[in-house]
Scaffold this active site. Structure first.
Site, short mmCIF file in Angstrom:
data_model
loop_
_atom_site.label_atom_id
_atom_site.label_comp_id
_atom_site.label_asym_id
_atom_site.label_seq_id
_atom_site.Cartn_x
_atom_site.Cartn_y
_atom_site.Cartn_z
N ASP A 85 -53.66 -17.80 144.64
CA ASP A 85 -54.84 -19.09 144.30
C ASP A 85 -55.04 -20.12 145.43
OD1 ASP A 85 -52.17 -19.96 144.02
OD2 ASP A 85 -52.21 -20.40 141.96
N GLU A 93 -53.27 -10.79 141.35
CA GLU A 93 -52.80 -12.03 140.65
C GLU A 93 -53.95 -12.52 139.65
OE1 GLU A 93 -48.68 -14.56 141.56
OE2 GLU A 93 -50.30 -15.59 141.91
N GLU A 136 -55.26 -25.40 143.60
CA GLU A 136 -56.02 -23.80 143.55
C GLU A 136 -56.32 -22.84 141.69
OE1 GLU A 136 -53.52 -26.60 143.66
OE2 GLU A 136 -52.01 -25.13 145.43
N HIS A 145 -43.64 -28.60 145.32
CA HIS A 145 -44.52 -28.78 146.39
C HIS A 145 -46.06 -29.31 146.20
CE1 HIS A 145 -47.06 -25.18 146.27
NE2 HIS A 145 -45.51 -24.52 146.04
N ARG A 178 -49.29 -30.15 145.54
CA ARG A 178 -50.46 -31.49 145.58
C ARG A 178 -50.62 -32.46 144.64
NH1 ARG A 178 -54.23 -30.62 150.58
NH2 ARG A 178 -53.02 -29.23 151.00
N HIS A 226 -39.79 -27.99 151.32
CA HIS A 226 -41.18 -28.21 152.10
C HIS A 226 -41.53 -28.33 153.09
CE1 HIS A 226 -45.07 -26.79 151.71
NE2 HIS A 226 -45.18 -26.04 151.06
#
Ligand code: UD1
Ligand code: UDP
Length: 395
Positions: A94, A116, A130, A217, A219, A250
């Protein structure tokens, strides 16, 4: 028959590599094209899996936004796809690389295989971007490789013909099982300090010590949510001297800043730096080291998609520090618990896992719903059969 695998980030590499390897074992030509949306973390994975890209768009810039990734990838991929004209473009997951690669392939009327496929939260801003990236890839793709029956159902409800969906399991389990088989019994990464490695050995030798592995991580959590997560980790460490938090951070500056401000003593000294004796902040770990630490952990706290799928195979409970998850099979199986992004709820859930053997036992005993390590073989069989029968060329 020619395939192009297009990817750009660490998790895509980890999850697409078994398909590349199986296709090559079956005698197919596979061109590898990386956008390098994540320059360092991708390279770490490419090196570990011994994969050499044929094309590298090298597009990452510091603090890049979604427009940057999309525009640069679309421009670069157009030329590569026009030159190579593969039978199928393979994308995974994604990310914005996966979405843009699918869009480029669609514009050139090249078939798309989506590994996936079908995971959904049904909330377009969580995870962002995503959720909609994956949805949009679903609209564009020709082969939908769903890891679970639930993912297949999601696609069917959206009108994807059942004849184009195959339930394969998740390829991350293929990779995980391969790496566990090669597993060494030490953290190998050279850049990590001797101090950390020695401390880790002492912790692992002490049966009263519990290791908590952390990553994060997303957003949509930047800002206040990330600070809440860090404050919760600090509280857990302070209240529990018999627990040690290991957190490979990250490389996104939006993550590094709050994590090192709240949990680290010295931003310049990133390797093993810590405010308290029982929190270690590390650079991103090579996959084999990360798997080793997962296997040695008591439980895991994360917002990562891939780790939600891997940890149950190792019988490690996961506290998912997000408000939604597209991996609801793990919640059903009681191997994942969605704890949101509020400090007290996160700290409370961790405390319960540390204190209650019953709660811990229920979560660690669950069966992994994400696969049996044979997903890549199933994907390659589907592609082979369809390409042999000429079905791929029907538009
Ligand atoms: C990306 C994906 C996300 C995936 C995650 C896996 C998108 C929009 N996001 O998020 O779906 O879950 O990868 O880790 O596709 N950076 C480095 N070096 C690296 C990686 C990142 O310095 O190796 C820094 C750079 O400043 C970069 C920033 O992090 O601009 C953001 O990287 P990006 O790939 O855009 O987003 P991620 O949060 O990594
Ligand atoms: N991982 C790793 N090193 C680390 C942290 C994670 O190799 O320091 C692996 C982890 O085992 C999983 C993948 O990276 O397979 C998850 O990547 P990430 O959390 O960045 O992305 P997501 O899965 O959320 O898209």
């Amino acid at each position: 028959m020619k395939f192009i695998a297009i990817f750009g980030t660490r998790p895509e590499a980890i999850k697409i590599v078994p398909v590349i390897k199986k296709l090559r074992e079956s005698g197919y030509q596979v061109i590898i094209c990386v956008t390098a949306q994540q320059r360092d973390m991708l390279d770490q994975s490419l090196e570990f899996f011994e994969i050499i890209p044929d094309y590298d768009l090298n597009l990452m810039v510091d603090c890049q936004d979604l427009f940057h990734i999309t525009i640069k990838a679309l421009e670069g991929l157009k030329k590569i796809l026009q030159k190579e004209r593969p039978d199928v473009v393979l994308v995974q997951g994604d990310t914005s690389t996966a979405f843009t690669a699918s869009l480029a392939a669609f514009y050139l009327q090249i078939s798309i295989g989506h590994i996936e496929a079908g995971l959904r939260t049904h909330n377009k801003y969580n995870p962002f971007p995503e959720e909609n990236n994956r949805h949009l890839i679903g609209v564009l793709a020709d082969y939908h490789f769903a890891p679970t029956e639930l993912a297949k159902d999601n696609l069917v409800k959206e009108g994807i013909p059942e004849s184009q969906i195959w339930v394969t399991g998740n390829t991350v389990i293929d990779t995980l099982l391969d790496v566990i088989n090669l597993q060494s019994s030490v953290v190998k990464q050279e850049e990590l300090s001797m101090y950390f490695k020695e401390r880790l050995n002492l912790i692992l030798a002490d049966e009263n010590q519990k290791l908590i592995l952390v990553t994060g991580h997303r957003r949509e959590s930047f800002g206040e949510d990330f600070r809440n997560i860090c404050m919760a980790l600090k509280e857990i460490a302070e209240k529990n001297p018999d627990a040690t938090i290991i957190y490979p951070v990250h490389l996104n500056p939006n993550v590094q800043k709050p994590v090192y401000e709240i949990l680290g003593s010295d931003l310049a000294n990133r390797i093993g730096s810590t405010v308290s004796k029982n929190i270690f902040l590390l650079e991103p770990l090579k996959y084999e080291d990360f798997v080793y630490l997962m296997s040695k952990s008591y439980f895991i706290m994360t917002d990562s998609g891939g780790i939600q799928e891997e940890a149950p195979s190792l019988h490690k409970p996961v506290l998912v520090m997000r408000n939604t998850t597209e991996r609801s099979e793990g919640i059903e199986a009681n191997t994942l618990r969605l704890v949101g992004t509020k400090k007290d709820i996160i700290a409370g859930a961790a405390q319960q896992l540390l204190d209650s053997k019953d709660v811990y036992g229920e979560m660690s005993g669950a069966i992994n719903p994400y696969g049996d390590g044979k997903a890549a073989g199933r994907i390659v069989d589907v592609l082979s059969k369809n390409l042999m029968s000429g079905r791929n060329t029907e538009k």
